[in-house]
Design a protein around this motif. Structure first.
Motif, PDB file in Angstrom:
ATOM      1  N   ALA A  68       0.832  -1.205   0.000  1.00 29.73           N
ATOM      2  CA  ALA A  68       0.000   0.000   0.000  1.00 29.73           C
ATOM      3  C   ALA A  68       0.868   1.258   0.000  1.00 29.73           C
ATOM      4  O   ALA A  68       0.603   2.205  -0.751  1.00 29.73           O
ATOM      5  CB  ALA A  68      -0.938  -0.009   1.203  1.00 29.73           C
ATOM      6  N   ASP A  69       1.913   1.276   0.811  1.00 30.65           N
ATOM      7  CA  ASP A  69       2.791   2.445   0.873  1.00 30.65           C
ATOM      8  C   ASP A  69       3.512   2.689  -0.451  1.00 30.65           C
ATOM      9  O   ASP A  69       3.628   3.828  -0.909  1.00 30.65           O
ATOM     10  CB  ASP A  69       3.827   2.294   1.991  1.00 30.65           C
ATOM     11  CG  ASP A  69       3.228   2.431   3.374  1.00 30.65           C
ATOM     12  OD1 ASP A  69       2.076   2.911   3.490  1.00 30.65           O
ATOM     13  OD2 ASP A  69       3.911   2.053   4.342  1.00 30.65           O
ATOM     14  N   ALA A 102      -6.925  -1.871   5.264  1.00 29.06           N
ATOM     15  CA  ALA A 102      -6.249  -0.656   4.803  1.00 29.06           C
ATOM     16  C   ALA A 102      -5.705  -0.842   3.386  1.00 29.06           C
ATOM     17  O   ALA A 102      -5.792   0.071   2.555  1.00 29.06           O
ATOM     18  CB  ALA A 102      -5.132  -0.286   5.765  1.00 29.06           C
ATOM     19  N   ALA A 103      -5.171  -2.009   3.103  1.00 25.50           N
ATOM     20  CA  ALA A 103      -4.597  -2.261   1.780  1.00 25.50           C
ATOM     21  C   ALA A 103      -5.672  -2.303   0.699  1.00 25.50           C
ATOM     22  O   ALA A 103      -5.450  -1.826  -0.417  1.00 25.50           O
ATOM     23  CB  ALA A 103      -3.813  -3.576   1.791  1.00 25.50           C
ATOM     24  N   ARG A 104      -6.809  -2.858   1.023  1.00 24.17           N
ATOM     25  CA  ARG A 104      -7.899  -2.951   0.023  1.00 24.17           C
ATOM     26  C   ARG A 104      -8.344  -1.573  -0.461  1.00 24.17           C
ATOM     27  O   ARG A 104      -8.866  -1.453  -1.567  1.00 24.17           O
ATOM     28  CB  ARG A 104      -9.081  -3.711   0.597  1.00 24.17           C
ATOM     29  CG  ARG A 104      -8.860  -5.192   0.601  1.00 24.17           C
ATOM     30  CD  ARG A 104     -10.100  -5.924   1.041  1.00 24.17           C
ATOM     31  NE  ARG A 104      -9.966  -7.335   0.813  1.00 24.17           N
ATOM     32  CZ  ARG A 104     -10.412  -8.271   1.635  1.00 24.17           C
ATOM     33  NH1 ARG A 104     -11.052  -7.923   2.748  1.00 24.17           N
ATOM     34  NH2 ARG A 104     -10.249  -9.539   1.349  1.00 24.17           N
ATOM     35  N   ALA A 105      -8.119  -0.555   0.342  1.00 22.94           N
ATOM     36  CA  ALA A 105      -8.502   0.794  -0.066  1.00 22.94           C
ATOM     37  C   ALA A 105      -7.643   1.320  -1.206  1.00 22.94           C
ATOM     38  O   ALA A 105      -8.079   2.193  -1.962  1.00 22.94           O
ATOM     39  CB  ALA A 105      -8.422   1.745   1.140  1.00 22.94           C
ATOM     40  N   VAL A 106      -6.416   0.790  -1.359  1.00 21.49           N
ATOM     41  CA  VAL A 106      -5.521   1.321  -2.393  1.00 21.49           C
ATOM     42  C   VAL A 106      -5.016   0.264  -3.371  1.00 21.49           C
ATOM     43  O   VAL A 106      -4.478   0.625  -4.429  1.00 21.49           O
ATOM     44  CB  VAL A 106      -4.302   2.040  -1.763  1.00 21.49           C
ATOM     45  CG1 VAL A 106      -4.750   3.259  -0.990  1.00 21.49           C
ATOM     46  CG2 VAL A 106      -3.470   1.123  -0.912  1.00 21.49           C
ATOM     47  N   LEU A 107      -5.165  -1.006  -3.056  1.00 25.24           N
ATOM     48  CA  LEU A 107      -4.675  -2.061  -3.953  1.00 25.24           C
ATOM     49  C   LEU A 107      -5.786  -2.497  -4.896  1.00 25.24           C
ATOM     50  O   LEU A 107      -6.969  -2.394  -4.564  1.00 25.24           O
ATOM     51  CB  LEU A 107      -4.173  -3.259  -3.149  1.00 25.24           C
ATOM     52  CG  LEU A 107      -2.974  -2.988  -2.227  1.00 25.24           C
ATOM     53  CD1 LEU A 107      -2.602  -4.263  -1.470  1.00 25.24           C
ATOM     54  CD2 LEU A 107      -1.769  -2.482  -3.011  1.00 25.24           C
ATOM     55  N   PRO A 108      -5.425  -3.014  -6.076  1.00 30.62           N
ATOM     56  CA  PRO A 108      -6.457  -3.458  -7.013  1.00 30.62           C
ATOM     57  C   PRO A 108      -7.194  -4.676  -6.490  1.00 30.62           C
ATOM     58  O   PRO A 108      -6.642  -5.501  -5.778  1.00 30.62           O
ATOM     59  CB  PRO A 108      -5.658  -3.806  -8.269  1.00 30.62           C
ATOM     60  CG  PRO A 108      -4.284  -4.121  -7.783  1.00 30.62           C
ATOM     61  CD  PRO A 108      -4.077  -3.251  -6.572  1.00 30.62           C
ATOM     62  N   ALA A 109      -8.463  -4.766  -6.866  1.00 32.90           N
ATOM     63  CA  ALA A 109      -9.287  -5.910  -6.424  1.00 32.90           C
ATOM     64  C   ALA A 109      -9.021  -7.132  -7.277  1.00 32.90           C
ATOM     65  O   ALA A 109      -8.555  -7.095  -8.351  1.00 32.90           O
ATOM     66  CB  ALA A 109     -10.746  -5.536  -6.483  1.00 32.90           C
TER      67      ALA A 109
END
Length: 134
Positions: free
Chosen positions: A45-46, A127-134
């Motif tokens: 995510a970062d 938190a990662a799901r908010a910025v990583l592709p599904a």
């Protein structure tokens, strides 16, 4: 490039993360699974949001770390105890989300020790799901 990540529980919270992709060396990370998954999710995510130019992921049961470094549309994984491998950014991100989801299902049916650390992985996954592709 399809990336597949499997986990193999070993003793206590320890286990192996096995990362495979065509044309790349197999990467095996031997450490506490919950620790690795929560750190991998945060690192991806970062790096994806540009928060960090690269992310270092420490081992919990031994000295050292490995890094995830973006190079264009790829992420390079390199460091101590593992070979250097390059993965498509979205493919690696999806594979980490998938294996973390599977590990959480495993942990919910496992012993109290696993259940006690599962919330940390769950929080990192959310938190990662908010910025990583599904």
């Amino acid at each position: 490039m399809a990336v597949d990540i499997q986990f193999q529980p070993r003793r206590g919270l320890d286990g192996l993360l096995l990362i495979k992709a065509d044309g790349q060396p197999d990467v095996t990370i031997d450490d506490e699974l919950w620790h690795q998954l929560s750190h991998l999710l945060r690192a991806l995510a970062d790096v994806r949001t540009g928060e960090l130019p690269y992310a270092a992921i420490p081992y919990s049961s031994q000295p050292g770390a490995y890094e995830i470094t973006p190079e264009g549309e790829q992420l390079v994984v390199s460091g101590e105890y593992i070979p250097t491998a390059r993965y498509a950014r979205d493919d690696l991100s999806r594979a980490v989300v998938t294996v973390a989801t599977r590990w959480l299902a495993y942990a919910s049916a496992a012993d109290a020790e696993h259940q006690s650390v599962a919330p940390e992985v769950a929080a990192a996954l959310d938190a990662a799901r908010a910025v990583l592709p599904a």
